[in-house]
Design a protein around this motif. Sequence first.
Motif, mmCIF file in Angstrom:
data_model
loop_
_atom_site.group_PDB
_atom_site.id
_atom_site.type_symbol
_atom_site.label_atom_id
_atom_site.label_comp_id
_atom_site.label_asym_id
_atom_site.label_seq_id
_atom_site.Cartn_x
_atom_site.Cartn_y
_atom_site.Cartn_z
ATOM 1 N N GLN A 421 0.860 -1.187 0.000
ATOM 2 C CA GLN A 421 0.000 0.000 0.000
ATOM 3 C C GLN A 421 0.896 1.237 0.000
ATOM 4 O O GLN A 421 1.800 1.352 0.841
ATOM 5 C CB GLN A 421 -0.910 0.012 1.231
ATOM 6 C CG GLN A 421 -1.908 1.167 1.158
ATOM 7 C CD GLN A 421 -2.897 1.178 2.302
ATOM 8 O OE1 GLN A 421 -2.554 0.796 3.429
ATOM 9 N NE2 GLN A 421 -4.117 1.606 2.019
ATOM 10 N N LEU A 437 1.972 -5.355 3.548
ATOM 11 C CA LEU A 437 0.898 -5.968 4.340
ATOM 12 C C LEU A 437 0.692 -7.397 3.845
ATOM 13 O O LEU A 437 0.563 -7.630 2.651
ATOM 14 C CB LEU A 437 -0.379 -5.145 4.206
ATOM 15 C CG LEU A 437 -0.242 -3.726 4.798
ATOM 16 C CD1 LEU A 437 -1.257 -2.774 4.188
ATOM 17 C CD2 LEU A 437 -0.357 -3.755 6.317
ATOM 18 N N ARG A 439 -0.778 -11.103 3.036
ATOM 19 C CA ARG A 439 -2.033 -11.766 2.636
ATOM 20 C C ARG A 439 -1.741 -13.248 2.497
ATOM 21 O O ARG A 439 -0.686 -13.633 1.993
ATOM 22 C CB ARG A 439 -2.533 -11.232 1.279
ATOM 23 C CG ARG A 439 -2.871 -9.761 1.253
ATOM 24 C CD ARG A 439 -4.159 -9.469 2.045
ATOM 25 N NE ARG A 439 -4.519 -8.053 2.011
ATOM 26 C CZ ARG A 439 -4.128 -7.156 2.924
ATOM 27 N NH1 ARG A 439 -3.334 -7.511 3.910
ATOM 28 N NH2 ARG A 439 -4.531 -5.901 2.840
ATOM 29 N N ILE A 463 5.793 -16.147 13.945
ATOM 30 C CA ILE A 463 5.748 -14.775 13.441
ATOM 31 C C ILE A 463 7.075 -14.347 12.817
ATOM 32 O O ILE A 463 7.092 -13.644 11.803
ATOM 33 C CB ILE A 463 5.273 -13.787 14.547
ATOM 34 C CG1 ILE A 463 4.974 -12.404 13.957
ATOM 35 C CG2 ILE A 463 6.271 -13.675 15.683
ATOM 36 C CD1 ILE A 463 3.723 -12.354 13.133
ATOM 37 N N ASN A 490 5.849 -4.534 9.008
ATOM 38 C CA ASN A 490 5.263 -4.486 10.350
ATOM 39 C C ASN A 490 5.929 -5.523 11.248
ATOM 40 O O ASN A 490 6.166 -6.655 10.841
ATOM 41 C CB ASN A 490 3.764 -4.764 10.277
ATOM 42 C CG ASN A 490 3.021 -3.609 9.643
ATOM 43 O OD1 ASN A 490 2.796 -2.580 10.267
ATOM 44 N ND2 ASN A 490 2.677 -3.767 8.358
ATOM 45 N N ASP A 552 3.817 3.063 14.852
ATOM 46 C CA ASP A 552 2.556 2.762 14.168
ATOM 47 C C ASP A 552 1.344 3.014 15.075
ATOM 48 O O ASP A 552 1.460 2.964 16.297
ATOM 49 C CB ASP A 552 2.589 1.273 13.761
ATOM 50 C CG ASP A 552 1.672 0.991 12.565
ATOM 51 O OD1 ASP A 552 0.999 1.917 12.107
ATOM 52 O OD2 ASP A 552 1.670 -0.176 12.102
ATOM 53 N N ARG A 576 -5.696 5.563 12.253
ATOM 54 C CA ARG A 576 -6.852 5.757 11.382
ATOM 55 C C ARG A 576 -8.054 6.343 12.121
ATOM 56 O O ARG A 576 -8.843 7.106 11.565
ATOM 57 C CB ARG A 576 -7.226 4.384 10.822
ATOM 58 C CG ARG A 576 -7.835 4.418 9.489
ATOM 59 C CD ARG A 576 -7.907 3.069 8.836
ATOM 60 N NE ARG A 576 -8.603 2.038 9.566
ATOM 61 C CZ ARG A 576 -8.127 0.809 9.711
ATOM 62 N NH1 ARG A 576 -6.954 0.506 9.206
ATOM 63 N NH2 ARG A 576 -8.824 -0.099 10.349
ATOM 64 N N ILE A 611 -6.595 7.553 4.976
ATOM 65 C CA ILE A 611 -7.155 8.631 4.146
ATOM 66 C C ILE A 611 -8.027 7.977 3.074
ATOM 67 O O ILE A 611 -7.536 7.236 2.219
ATOM 68 C CB ILE A 611 -6.028 9.468 3.488
ATOM 69 C CG1 ILE A 611 -5.104 10.049 4.568
ATOM 70 C CG2 ILE A 611 -6.595 10.560 2.570
ATOM 71 C CD1 ILE A 611 -5.790 10.960 5.567
ATOM 72 N N TYR A 631 -7.062 4.232 1.429
ATOM 73 C CA TYR A 631 -7.732 3.732 0.235
ATOM 74 C C TYR A 631 -7.901 4.820 -0.821
ATOM 75 O O TYR A 631 -8.103 4.531 -1.998
ATOM 76 C CB TYR A 631 -9.096 3.138 0.607
ATOM 77 C CG TYR A 631 -9.020 1.900 1.496
ATOM 78 C CD1 TYR A 631 -7.831 1.185 1.626
ATOM 79 C CD2 TYR A 631 -10.154 1.441 2.175
ATOM 80 C CE1 TYR A 631 -7.767 0.054 2.429
ATOM 81 C CE2 TYR A 631 -10.109 0.310 2.968
ATOM 82 C CZ TYR A 631 -8.903 -0.383 3.099
ATOM 83 O OH TYR A 631 -8.848 -1.494 3.884
ATOM 84 N N PRO A 636 -4.089 -1.955 -0.544
ATOM 85 C CA PRO A 636 -2.888 -2.772 -0.715
ATOM 86 C C PRO A 636 -3.019 -3.606 -1.987
ATOM 87 O O PRO A 636 -4.090 -4.161 -2.252
ATOM 88 C CB PRO A 636 -2.882 -3.662 0.527
ATOM 89 C CG PRO A 636 -3.716 -2.930 1.529
ATOM 90 C CD PRO A 636 -4.768 -2.223 0.739
#
Length: 665
Positions: A421, A437, A439, A463, A490, A552, A576, A611, A631, A636
């Motif tokens: 993203q 990010l 997936r 992780i 992250n 973050d 956010r 945003i 977005y 992303p």
Amino acid sequence: MNNSNIVKQATKSARRAVLLAIIGAAVVITALILEHSIFSRLQVARTAQMVELHQNIGKINRTRERLNNAANMAAVTGDASWDDEYEAELPKIQRALDRVAELADPRMTVQLDTRTRISGRKIIEVDKQIFEKVAQGNLTEAQALLSHPTYQFHQQNFSVGTERFMADVATDAEAWSKQFETRERVALAMLAPLSLIAAFALWRHLNASLARSEGVHLAAEAKIRRLAMNDMLTGLSNRMSLRESLHSAMARAAQANTKVAVLMIDLDRFKPVNDRYGHLVGDLVLKEVAKRLIKAVRNGELCGRFGGDEFVAVVEYSGDDQIPRRIGARVVEALSAPMALQGLTVEIGASVGMAVFPGDATAEDDLIGKADIALYKAKSSGRGTVQWFNASMDTDIKMRLELEAELGSAIKNREIVPYYQPIVDLASGRIASFEVLSRWHHPARGTIQPSEFIPLAEKCGLIDELMLSVLQRACLDVRALPPELTIAINIAPGQIQDARLAHRILAVLSRTHFAPVRLEVEITESALISDIEAAKSVIDSLKSLGIKVALDDFGTGYSSLSYLSDLPFDKIKIDRSFIKTVHDRRESVKIVSAIVGLGRSLGALTVAEGIETARDEEVIRALSCSLAQGYYYSKPVPATDLPSLVRRFDGPVRRAVAAISGGYY
Ligand code: C2E
Ligand code: CA
Ligand code: CA
């Protein structure tokens, strides 16, 4: 009373008992020694007396013989000078007799006295006559006096007297020694019961003190049991007693054909409060929760703490499910109200999962398990809600378990891939970097979001492997893009405490020939709080490699900014939630503006997350944010879309293009 007190008490009585035993033994031994020394002294004295008596009687007899001898010699030889010898010896008898009278028992001396004195006197009278006759030269008469029967009788009488007396003394000594022995035996016989009495008293005391310690012990045990049944901190029932009560409640309900609802209550945002303000405040919060819970549940229903920030209420009811439903709602409401503790205002919340006997489960473990599943659902679907168990939740849990089992191989098979993203520089309108990010392209389930599998990976200890695999892929994906474009990965909270993190990351960068300056690491606030020192050292080692560090989700849950100045962040990402409310809440505007100011003073750039519209962008631009993500620019995207995405943001028309083709709306 705690264990150490019980031990102290028992040791004390044992010590006292030993001391008493020593004192008792000392008393008995002293008595024995005393007794012995008194009697032996008596015995010694008595023996000395006997010896002297013997000596004196001997002296009497010997003197008597010598007197007799002197009289005889005078009568036979006619030598009158024997009278001088006689006169010299005579007082010795008297002295010896006097001494015997002093030493011997008067009873015995009477006989001796009468016999010896009378005969002694008679003998002396005759002896004097003998010496007179000798002096006159009349030896015949002198000798006649010597052999006269009266004189012989008195001589006999005198020696029998002393002999008898000696025999009496011997008998007396024997009797005395016997008496002495019995006295000693009596003394011993008296000491024995005394020792027995002492031993008995000691035993009684020991027994009593043991009984006392046993009492203390039992009381402590009862207390321990009470404590074991209750949660120490809140005083509510604990897990063990809750299970017991639930068991009985279910048995009652089965008989009466009624229902039992189990409400599993989990606090929202408790951990941050605990981390932020410390365990003392955390404990106060839990106590306050317990109080509010009792009030909210009200009808004498059972409340307990299951451990940590998990509470349980058990509600017995009949008819429809309005009662537990209302209680659930009341609990959420009660626990969401702000708490004023030690001058702080703390806001937490609660999620509730509910399951009912006999509808959902008929065994207590099963019932608790189902309420737990409902709770899990409540927490994952936005918190602050009450969820009733339903069968589809079971499938959810099963899916989680399956995912957990598949996660390891999914990482190895590269089913988990990076999406990108863009983070846009508001001044130039170009892409500054990409947030990576993850997936999961699951072969059967399609694309799975990170919110589902990241917590699983953390839980299973996968992780690190996941992050490194995604990072490696990202480095390879981005390598071909213009070198000024950076990527941000992250880092899960647990990872930032890991001293080898920088080293692991560096290994991937070397393998993929990716410059460390092109990498940024995003850390959430909550990850820092738990051990700020460990986090600082990891951050320092990342920075020393040239890797940038971003904070973050800033602003979520914490109001303290104190740690910020200690940590050299390059970026602060404004959460956010502030952007979402920036149009309606003046407070959000203030916060965003404050964060931007703070970032500037610390030399860190600020990124506005989430945003979604041109209007959002306008506001944050006005507030002097330097970077933006959301977005509105792009969701992303997979690696294949990267070149076109970058191209889209190049050139003067990028904003219009972005709004049309890349934007969400
Ligand atoms: P995050 O770090 O805060 O990432 C931003 C999240 O916000 C992403 O969700 C992103 O898709 C979403 N987002 C971005 N712009 C907007 C917007 O305009 N509106 C809304 N509503 N959402 C937006 P995503 O990808 O589902 O990731 C969720 C969280 O999962 C991330 O939050 C991050 O904390 C975590 N995560 C994702 N990938 C990884 C990973 O590889 N490792 C670790 N440790 N965590 C990851
Ligand atoms: Ca992030
Ligand atoms: Ca974020």
